[in-house]
Each structure stands twice: as C-alpha cells, then as structure tokens.
Design an enzyme around this catalytic site. Structure first.
Site, PDB file in Angstrom:
ATOM      1  N   ARG A 122       0.825  -1.214   0.000  1.00 33.38           N
ATOM      2  CA  ARG A 122       0.000   0.000   0.000  1.00 33.38           C
ATOM      3  C   ARG A 122       0.854   1.257   0.000  1.00 33.38           C
ATOM      4  O   ARG A 122       0.578   2.211  -0.719  1.00 33.38           O
ATOM      5  CB  ARG A 122      -0.917  -0.018   1.223  1.00 33.38           C
ATOM      6  CG  ARG A 122      -1.730   1.262   1.436  1.00 33.38           C
ATOM      7  CD  ARG A 122      -2.849   1.011   2.426  1.00 33.38           C
ATOM      8  NE  ARG A 122      -3.751   0.009   1.908  1.00 33.38           N
ATOM      9  CZ  ARG A 122      -4.399  -0.890   2.654  1.00 33.38           C
ATOM     10  NH1 ARG A 122      -4.216  -0.915   3.955  1.00 33.38           N
ATOM     11  NH2 ARG A 122      -5.215  -1.748   2.101  1.00 33.38           N
ATOM     12  N   TYR A 123       1.865   1.288   0.825  1.00 37.38           N
ATOM     13  CA  TYR A 123       2.735   2.456   0.938  1.00 37.38           C
ATOM     14  C   TYR A 123       3.945   2.286   0.013  1.00 37.38           C
ATOM     15  O   TYR A 123       4.332   1.157  -0.307  1.00 37.38           O
ATOM     16  CB  TYR A 123       3.197   2.632   2.384  1.00 37.38           C
ATOM     17  CG  TYR A 123       2.059   2.853   3.350  1.00 37.38           C
ATOM     18  CD1 TYR A 123       1.434   4.087   3.469  1.00 37.38           C
ATOM     19  CD2 TYR A 123       1.602   1.804   4.146  1.00 37.38           C
ATOM     20  CE1 TYR A 123       0.392   4.278   4.351  1.00 37.38           C
ATOM     21  CE2 TYR A 123       0.556   1.993   5.043  1.00 37.38           C
ATOM     22  CZ  TYR A 123      -0.045   3.231   5.145  1.00 37.38           C
ATOM     23  OH  TYR A 123      -1.084   3.429   6.025  1.00 37.38           O
ATOM     24  N   ARG A 126       7.196   0.139   1.723  1.00 35.63           N
ATOM     25  CA  ARG A 126       7.048  -0.948   2.680  1.00 35.63           C
ATOM     26  C   ARG A 126       5.876  -1.846   2.315  1.00 35.63           C
ATOM     27  O   ARG A 126       4.935  -1.416   1.641  1.00 35.63           O
ATOM     28  CB  ARG A 126       6.889  -0.419   4.102  1.00 35.63           C
ATOM     29  CG  ARG A 126       5.799   0.628   4.271  1.00 35.63           C
ATOM     30  CD  ARG A 126       6.128   1.515   5.466  1.00 35.63           C
ATOM     31  NE  ARG A 126       5.114   2.504   5.764  1.00 35.63           N
ATOM     32  CZ  ARG A 126       5.043   3.688   5.166  1.00 35.63           C
ATOM     33  NH1 ARG A 126       5.891   3.992   4.208  1.00 35.63           N
ATOM     34  NH2 ARG A 126       4.115   4.549   5.514  1.00 35.63           N
ATOM     35  N   CYS A 135      -2.985 -17.763  15.509  1.00 34.17           N
ATOM     36  CA  CYS A 135      -2.883 -16.830  16.626  1.00 34.17           C
ATOM     37  C   CYS A 135      -2.960 -17.599  17.934  1.00 34.17           C
ATOM     38  O   CYS A 135      -3.524 -18.689  17.990  1.00 34.17           O
ATOM     39  CB  CYS A 135      -4.009 -15.800  16.594  1.00 34.17           C
ATOM     40  SG  CYS A 135      -3.816 -14.521  15.330  1.00 34.17           S
ATOM     41  N   CYS A 139      -8.980 -12.779  19.026  1.00 33.02           N
ATOM     42  CA  CYS A 139      -9.423 -11.521  19.617  1.00 33.02           C
ATOM     43  C   CYS A 139     -10.764 -11.114  19.016  1.00 33.02           C
ATOM     44  O   CYS A 139     -10.939 -11.150  17.793  1.00 33.02           O
ATOM     45  CB  CYS A 139      -8.385 -10.425  19.377  1.00 33.02           C
ATOM     46  SG  CYS A 139      -6.752 -10.812  20.053  1.00 33.02           S
ATOM     47  N   CYS A 142     -10.772  -8.385  16.180  1.00 32.40           N
ATOM     48  CA  CYS A 142      -9.830  -8.598  15.080  1.00 32.40           C
ATOM     49  C   CYS A 142     -10.335  -7.985  13.780  1.00 32.40           C
ATOM     50  O   CYS A 142     -11.472  -8.222  13.366  1.00 32.40           O
ATOM     51  CB  CYS A 142      -9.586 -10.099  14.890  1.00 32.40           C
ATOM     52  SG  CYS A 142      -8.406 -10.469  13.568  1.00 32.40           S
ATOM     53  N   ARG A 144      -9.215  -8.750  10.918  1.00 31.35           N
ATOM     54  CA  ARG A 144      -9.169  -9.784   9.875  1.00 31.35           C
ATOM     55  C   ARG A 144     -10.080 -10.946  10.216  1.00 31.35           C
ATOM     56  O   ARG A 144      -9.717 -12.116  10.089  1.00 31.35           O
ATOM     57  CB  ARG A 144      -7.732 -10.265   9.673  1.00 31.35           C
ATOM     58  CG  ARG A 144      -6.809  -9.154   9.179  1.00 31.35           C
ATOM     59  CD  ARG A 144      -5.424  -9.630   8.821  1.00 31.35           C
ATOM     60  NE  ARG A 144      -4.600  -8.493   8.441  1.00 31.35           N
ATOM     61  CZ  ARG A 144      -3.431  -8.204   8.982  1.00 31.35           C
ATOM     62  NH1 ARG A 144      -2.927  -8.995   9.917  1.00 31.35           N
ATOM     63  NH2 ARG A 144      -2.751  -7.143   8.601  1.00 31.35           N
ATOM     64  N   ASP A 303     -11.668  -0.402  13.568  1.00 33.27           N
ATOM     65  CA  ASP A 303     -11.968  -0.538  12.145  1.00 33.27           C
ATOM     66  C   ASP A 303     -13.432  -0.886  11.892  1.00 33.27           C
ATOM     67  O   ASP A 303     -14.153  -1.349  12.792  1.00 33.27           O
ATOM     68  CB  ASP A 303     -11.092  -1.639  11.522  1.00 33.27           C
ATOM     69  CG  ASP A 303      -9.638  -1.230  11.409  1.00 33.27           C
ATOM     70  OD1 ASP A 303      -9.370  -0.018  11.317  1.00 33.27           O
ATOM     71  OD2 ASP A 303      -8.769  -2.123  11.426  1.00 33.27           O
ATOM     72  N   ASP A 340      -7.438   4.066  10.388  1.00 38.44           N
ATOM     73  CA  ASP A 340      -6.989   3.331   9.206  1.00 38.44           C
ATOM     74  C   ASP A 340      -8.132   3.411   8.205  1.00 38.44           C
ATOM     75  O   ASP A 340      -9.157   2.730   8.339  1.00 38.44           O
ATOM     76  CB  ASP A 340      -6.670   1.876   9.577  1.00 38.44           C
ATOM     77  CG  ASP A 340      -5.499   1.323   8.779  1.00 38.44           C
ATOM     78  OD1 ASP A 340      -5.212   1.890   7.714  1.00 38.44           O
ATOM     79  OD2 ASP A 340      -4.902   0.328   9.212  1.00 38.44           O
ATOM     80  N   LYS A 347      -3.243   4.861   7.156  1.00 38.59           N
ATOM     81  CA  LYS A 347      -3.399   5.439   8.492  1.00 38.59           C
ATOM     82  C   LYS A 347      -3.391   6.966   8.416  1.00 38.59           C
ATOM     83  O   LYS A 347      -2.442   7.567   7.921  1.00 38.59           O
ATOM     84  CB  LYS A 347      -2.289   4.936   9.410  1.00 38.59           C
ATOM     85  CG  LYS A 347      -2.282   3.428   9.567  1.00 38.59           C
ATOM     86  CD  LYS A 347      -1.065   2.952  10.338  1.00 38.59           C
ATOM     87  CE  LYS A 347      -0.980   1.440  10.327  1.00 38.59           C
ATOM     88  NZ  LYS A 347      -0.745   0.897   8.957  1.00 38.59           N
TER      89      LYS A 347
END
Length: 439
Positions: A122-123, A126, A135, A139, A142, A144, A303, A340, A347
C-alpha cells in the site's frame, strides 16, 4: 482444568496445577489447553451463565469461534466478568452477529492491494507480509475476522517464497512488516528461515514483526525465540496491549527479554468501547508500557470490520483521550491516534488542534493548558528551490543508486519540481464533462 484462586502478589490467576508448576509457563501447554467451549470457559472461570445468555453466546460461537489461552483467561475478574476488559476481548457476544451497513469484510482493502498472496503493498517503501493465520487466541475485535476460518493454517513455503520473491524484485521496498495471524506462533526454525531470506535482500533495511504473544501468551517469548530474532537485527517488534490489566509480571518478563536483546518495542492499542475508552485507563496503560521499555506507537480507531459496531467509539472520544495525554505525561508515552481509512486509504492521524491561526510572520498556538502563545516566523528565510537535482544542491544530500522516489499526494502539490496544481478524483463528473466537451 480449573482456575481457582487469584494471587495478589503476581497479579494473575493460576491453574490448579500450581503457580510454580512448569506446565503453566510452557507455551505449548497453554496452546494445547486453549479454551474453545462455553462449558470449559465456565469451568475455568468458576461461573455459570444464565440459560438465555448461554444460548446467545453459543449462537455467536457457532459463527465466530472462541479460542483463548488459559493464561489470558486467568486475568479475568470473574466476580464482574461482564464488565471485565479481558473478558470483553476474549469471549464472543451476540453483538458480533450484527453487521451494520457501514461495515466490511475487508475494511482496509488489504486483498485489493495484494499483488501476490500474502503481500499487501500500500505504501511506497514498505509491505505487509502475512506469514501465518495462527494466533494464540482469537481476539473479538480482530480486523481480519474474514480469515477466521483459516485461523489454524500456515501458508506453505511455496506461498511464502512468492512473497519473498515479490519483495526481492521490488527495490523500493526497504521495510517489511511480518503479520498474520501471529508470526511468533511459527516454529523457531521456520521463522528463522523467513528472516534469513528477507535479511539476504540488500534493499530490505528494516524487518518489523507484529505480535500479540507478549499479551496473551508471554511464555512464547523463550530464550530460543529471542536468539533467533537477535540473529537478524535490525528487528522491530510491535505488540498489542489494550488495557493495564494485561501488563502482568509474566508479560513484563517477556518484554524485558526482548528489550534486553536490543529489539525496539512499540505498542499498537485499539480504542474499544467498554475496554479502554477512558482517559485515565489509557494514561495508566501508556505509562506502564514505557516503564517496560515499550513505546506507545498507535492508538487505532476501531476498524469498520463486520460485527465490531459494539466496540466502536465516536472519534471524539479518541480526541478526548489525546487531550488527556498530550502535556499530561511524557511525550514519548503519547501514541499517534489514527484512523486506518476504509478502502485502503492508510493510516490518517487524527489529533487535537493546537494551531489556532497564522499570518505571514506569526503563528498562534495553544498548549494543553489552554495558554495561547505567539511564535514569530523568520524575517530572512531564503527558500531553496528544489528541482530534484540533489547532486548540485547546497544541502548536499548524497543519494545512493535507487534511493530516488517520486512523491505523491499533497507532497506532490507542495513540490517545486512537479507542475501538478490539483488532485482530482478519478470519478469526477466535472472532469468527465470537460472531456466530453473537448471531444
């Protein structure tokens, strides 16, 4: 298996096998005894859910599984479990089944920005490299959640090689963030192999790892794992503490191992309703983090993932928290509050406003106390016109081959060397009409 008594000295609850029993601190034992059912959860917490509540919880678990380590569940204060910040992050609730119109399966458009499986680019300089779907726990907040069905799947080496090849073939990539899932849930030898391949790429300067194991499974931070990470410096590690209650003696020991190994530590918290949406809680969290050599990095607005509406706060709550941090504690203890942006916008910092006004020679500012001050601009500043000819510039920037990159967005409009004067949306009706008129 039962979690019986709370140990005030350690700040943790412990299994009936005993506080000092080696099994409790064996991360593999913790994973093998992951709590996945309501009956086991009730046994672990020493509670019994009312029949109607239990029915609703089970309906949620049928869609979004329960998976939490005994260690993390041991931090719950069972006498008030419904309001406990650990319980709210670990245990499914019926609100997760409600999907609002504004919520998305992939809110950050990670899949849309994925040139090869496992890579999100995206950037400019990076990439995000998803090396695992495993995991230590699931969570509830999450971002995702769409990957929950693959939570126990590790990508094949061939799939990982495709990501490594992409990074190798794109010299603009200087920073690689390993995420997932949780990279630290990979076997030490596999993680070592991935890091070895990435470190062999000349243009990869920094490797970052995003992991929640110091929070939910601190025993995973073994001497063997730390030795693997030390081999591939510079390694940066960002973890994910959301509440001061998560910073236990076991977590502090794990963080100390990483910090003592020379690994810079950061923390990314998510602003969660009913968990940490309180200025005093957040101030306590960031101060405990810096005490343990962890730099608060980001405070995320929750999110727009499906089923997370009950966790989301107004952005104003985040601004209120920032107002209570900036100036009220050490500057390096203040995270950057970001949204985000949905759709892959990246971000975006959202911070209180301290610039009140300005003229050609004065800037008017306010501080955290409300004091208003004037900053005098220089009378004799001579701007250096930038034509991107760095070789002949008086500032003497010595670029290495391949360092040069073109700027985009607002930076492009601010530049001296680019003739662009506006950024126009691709679907602008006004621009479309202009094109039609020209035809």
């Amino acid at each position: 298996m039962e979690l019986s008594s709370h140990n005030p000295k350690s700040g943790e609850y412990h299994n009936s096998i005993g506080e000092d029993a080696p099994q409790w601190r064996d991360w593999r034992w913790q994973i093998a005894h992951t709590v996945r059912s309501l009956s086991m959860l009730e046994k672990v917490l020493g509670i019994t859910f009312p029949p109607e509540e239990r029915k609703k919880l089970q309906k949620t678990i049928d869609t979004f599984p329960l998976a939490a380590t005994p260690y993390y569940l041991s931090l719950i204060k069972a006498e008030d479990y419904a309001n406990d910040p650990i319980f709210r992050q670990a245990v499914p609730v019926p609100d997760e089944l409600r999907v609002d119109e504004c919520e998305f399966e992939d809110p950050l458009a990670e899949d849309s920005d994925s040139p090869v499986p496992g890579i999100t680019h995206r950037y400019p300089d990076r990439v995000l490299f998803l090396v695992s779907n495993v995991c230590a726990m699931y969570c509830r907040h999450c971002t995702r959640k769409r990957r929950v069905g693959d939570r126990d799947r590790i990508p094949t080496w061939e799939e990982m090689e495709a990501g490594i090849t992409y990074i190798r073939e794109h010299p603009e990539v200087r920073d690689v963030l390993l995420s997932g899932g949780d990279p630290l849930m990979l076997p030490d030898d596999l993680l070592d192999r991935i890091l070895t391949e990435l470190r062999a790429i000349p243009h990869v300067e920094v490797i970052r790892i995003g992991s929640r194991t110091p929070v939910v499974l601190p025993f995973r931070i073994t001497d063997g794992l730390v030795n693997v990470l030390k081999k591939h410096q510079p390694i940066w590690l960002n973890t994910h503490f959301n509440h001061p209650q998560e910073i236990t003696p076991s977590a502090e020991k794990a963080l100390a191992k990483l910090a003592d190994a020379g690994i810079p530590l950061g923390n990314q918290s998510v602003l969660l309703a009913g968990v940490n949406d309180c200025p005093r809680i957040m101030k306590s969290l960031v101060q405990k983090l810096v005490k343990n050599r962890v730099r608060p990095y980001y405070l995320y607005q929750c999110d727009l993932s499906e089923g997370l509406s009950h966790f989301r706060t107004p952005v104003g709550k985040g601004i209120e928290i920032m107002e209570n941090l900036i100036g009220h504690t050490s500057g390096f203890a203040v995270p950057t509050y970001v949204i985000d942006a949905p759709g892959g916008g990246g971000k975006i910092p959202v911070m209180p406003t301290y610039l009140i006004s300005y003229s050609t020679n004065k800037v008017i500012l306010r501080n955290f106390e409300g004091v208003i001050s004037t900053y005098r601009e220089p009378d004799n500043y001579t701007s250096i016109f930038c034509d991107r000819n760095c070789k002949d510039c008086s500032l003497q920037l010595k670029l290495e081959s391949g360092d040069e990159q073109h700027v985009v967005g607002i930076a492009k409009l601010l530049s001296d060397y680019d003739e662009a004067t506006a950024l126009v949306p691709a679907d602008s009706e006004r621009m479309a009409r202009r094109e039609d008129d020209e035809e």
